[in-house]
Scaffold this active site. Structure first.
Site, PDB file in Angstrom:
ATOM      1  N   GLU A 159      18.375   8.544   4.868  1.00 58.67           N
ATOM      2  CA  GLU A 159      19.595   9.373   4.894  1.00 58.67           C
ATOM      3  C   GLU A 159      19.544  10.624   4.009  1.00 58.67           C
ATOM      4  O   GLU A 159      20.441  10.849   3.188  1.00 58.67           O
ATOM      5  CB  GLU A 159      20.805   8.508   4.517  1.00 58.67           C
ATOM      6  CG  GLU A 159      20.951   7.311   5.429  1.00 58.67           C
ATOM      7  CD  GLU A 159      22.128   6.403   5.071  1.00 58.67           C
ATOM      8  OE1 GLU A 159      22.766   6.627   4.041  1.00 58.67           O
ATOM      9  OE2 GLU A 159      22.401   5.479   5.851  1.00 58.67           O
ATOM     10  N   GLU A 264      18.780   0.071  13.108  1.00 61.20           N
ATOM     11  CA  GLU A 264      19.958  -0.636  12.556  1.00 61.20           C
ATOM     12  C   GLU A 264      21.051  -0.672  13.608  1.00 61.20           C
ATOM     13  O   GLU A 264      22.175  -0.229  13.376  1.00 61.20           O
ATOM     14  CB  GLU A 264      20.476   0.067  11.284  1.00 61.20           C
ATOM     15  CG  GLU A 264      19.431   0.228  10.201  1.00 61.20           C
ATOM     16  CD  GLU A 264      19.976   0.823   8.907  1.00 61.20           C
ATOM     17  OE1 GLU A 264      21.205   0.810   8.696  1.00 61.20           O
ATOM     18  OE2 GLU A 264      19.158   1.297   8.111  1.00 61.20           O
TER      19      GLU A 264
HETATM   20  C1  GLA Z   1      22.884   2.118   6.016  1.00 57.87           C
HETATM   21  C2  GLA Z   1      21.705   1.532   5.289  1.00 57.87           C
HETATM   22  C3  GLA Z   1      21.634   0.062   5.450  1.00 57.87           C
HETATM   23  C4  GLA Z   1      22.970  -0.585   5.294  1.00 57.87           C
HETATM   24  C5  GLA Z   1      23.946   0.033   6.229  1.00 57.87           C
HETATM   25  C6  GLA Z   1      25.245  -0.680   6.111  1.00 57.87           C
HETATM   26  O1  GLA Z   1      22.683   2.238   7.344  1.00 57.87           O
HETATM   27  O2  GLA Z   1      20.491   2.075   5.710  1.00 57.87           O
HETATM   28  O3  GLA Z   1      20.783  -0.468   4.497  1.00 57.87           O
HETATM   29  O4  GLA Z   1      23.417  -0.463   3.984  1.00 57.87           O
HETATM   30  O5  GLA Z   1      24.057   1.379   5.870  1.00 57.87           O
HETATM   31  O6  GLA Z   1      25.092  -2.031   5.842  1.00 57.87           O
END
Ligand code: GLA
Length: 384
Positions: A159, A264
């Site tokens: 990020e 994710e």
């Molecule tokens: C982001 C992070 C993850 C997690 C999500 C929410 O996407 O990369 O590790 O913390 O937020 O759980």
């Protein structure tokens, strides 16, 4: 020619059987997708310690890749300078090794869930470039070397880019500028030259973020930095992103010559709170209910829309199977998803493939069947 005449109706029958939701021989996600891409899930503490036996059985059955949901984040691994706590991360890695899974480390450098000592000296003042670089080196070297040869790939930087494509003004950026990204990849590569190294971010379907990510990765490549993949987190809602915009990013990232991963994935059915709503409205029971409307169960028509949305995205992933190396869900069941507590605590969300009792939703079989549909279409195309 005769053979073809016979073959096509048989395939058509199989296709129809699939779309009617009937089971075919393969009935686990990892088996169905084994020639396409890895199917992963994020593990929580009750899972990698084996306490949640039902979830563990389902994980072994359906998934061939795992990532640590929280136990490898810097606040957990090095909460105080020089004090590393590896007990949880070791258990996570052991789980993956024991079950012969592709293990992903998450995450080395991220502005969130990081202890504040990282950026401060003994008097609480911001550290210099040199000190922060040394802390990054020590953190990355210590963690990556410990799991050398066991962890296949690392989310090295998480990020770093905003939706408009500019760099996030994190402490890392403020102290080191964008060079912190190059340094992170370089340190990870030094620590385990064989590990794959990834950049990972959310909302990757935004045109700005797509462009920012492409520019950043291209620059790293020009600097000779090893970067093997881009992770598209895939935290989705019922409206965002569109399949079309997501596809543009898959293509743009693959054109850089790196692997693309969906890292994710979850699709929330809940609305986002409106930041412009004043306290007078925000505190009413009606408004609160509108933000948590399915606490007694998910209406069928919402489930169906959600099911279709997942299916559309998996179709997209199958279409780009040559570019995608892994699709990882951010958790196993709705009982444990982070979405129940973010961005508002205590809601009831339904973003994952398994329900609150860790039973598969109909979607699981549908996604398994999707592969057969695609395979059959490919076979038909070859014959034609
Ligand atoms: C982001 C992070 C993850 C997690 C999500 C929410 O996407 O990369 O590790 O913390 O937020 O759980």
């Amino acid at each position: 020619m005769k053979k073809t005449y016979l073959f096509i109706p048989v395939l058509m029958f199989m296709l129809m059987a699939c779309s009617n939701g009937q089971k075919l021989a393969v009935n686990t996600l990892k088996d169905a997708y084994k020639d396409k891409f890895l199917i992963g899930t994020a593990l929580n503490n009750k899972q990698y310690t084996g306490q949640d036996t039902k979830s563990v059985a389902v994980i072994k059955q359906h998934f061939n890749s795992v990532v640590a949901e929280n136990c490898m984040k810097s606040e957990q691994i090095q909460p105080q300078e020089g004090k590393f706590y590896f007990d949880q991360a070791d258990l996570f890695v052991d789980f993956g090794l024991k079950n012969n899974m592709h293990i992903v480390g998450h995450t080395l450098i991220w502005h969130s869930q990081i202890p504040q000592w990282f950026f401060a000296d003994a008097d609480g003042k911001e550290v210099s470039r040199e000190v922060l670089t040394e802390r990054m080196r020590n953190h990355i070297h210590t963690v990556v070397k410990r799991y050398k040869g066991k962890i296949k790939g690392w989310d090295v930087v998480n990020e770093a880019i905003l939706d408009d494509g500019s760099f996030r003004q994190s402490k890392f950026f403020q102290i080191l500028g964008e060079d912190y990204i190059r340094l992170a990849f370089q340190f990870a590569h030094e620590a385990d030259p064989d590990a794959e190294l990834y950049y990972n971010d959310y909302s990757m379907a935004h045109a700005g973020k797509r462009m920012g990510t492409v520019n950043m990765v291209r620059k790293l490549q020009q600097q000779g930095v090893k970067i093997d993949g881009i992770g598209m987190q895939g935290h989705m809602t019922m409206d965002f992103p569109t399949v079309t915009e997501f596809e543009k990013s898959i293509i743009a990232f693959a054109e850089l010559g790196v692997k693309v991963m969906i890292t994710e994935m979850d699709i929330s059915v809940l609305p986002f709170p409106n930041p412009n709503v004043g306290a007078d409205i925000a505190n009413t029971a009606e408004y609160k209910h509108s933000l948590n409307p399915y606490s007694d169960g998910l209406p069928k028509e919402i489930y169906e829309r959600w099911h279709q949305r997942y299916t559309d995205f998996f179709r997209l992933f199958l279409k780009h199977q040559d570019k995608i190396s892994r699709v990882t869900l951010w958790g196993l069941s709705d009982a444990d998803t982070w979405k129940n507590d973010w961005p508002i605590k205590g809601r009831t969300d339904y973003p994952l493939l398994f329900d609150r009792n860790v039973e598969p939703k109909p979607l699981v079989q549908a996604l398994i069947n999707e592969v057969s549909v695609v395979k059959n279409k490919e076979m038909v195309a070859k014959i034609k």
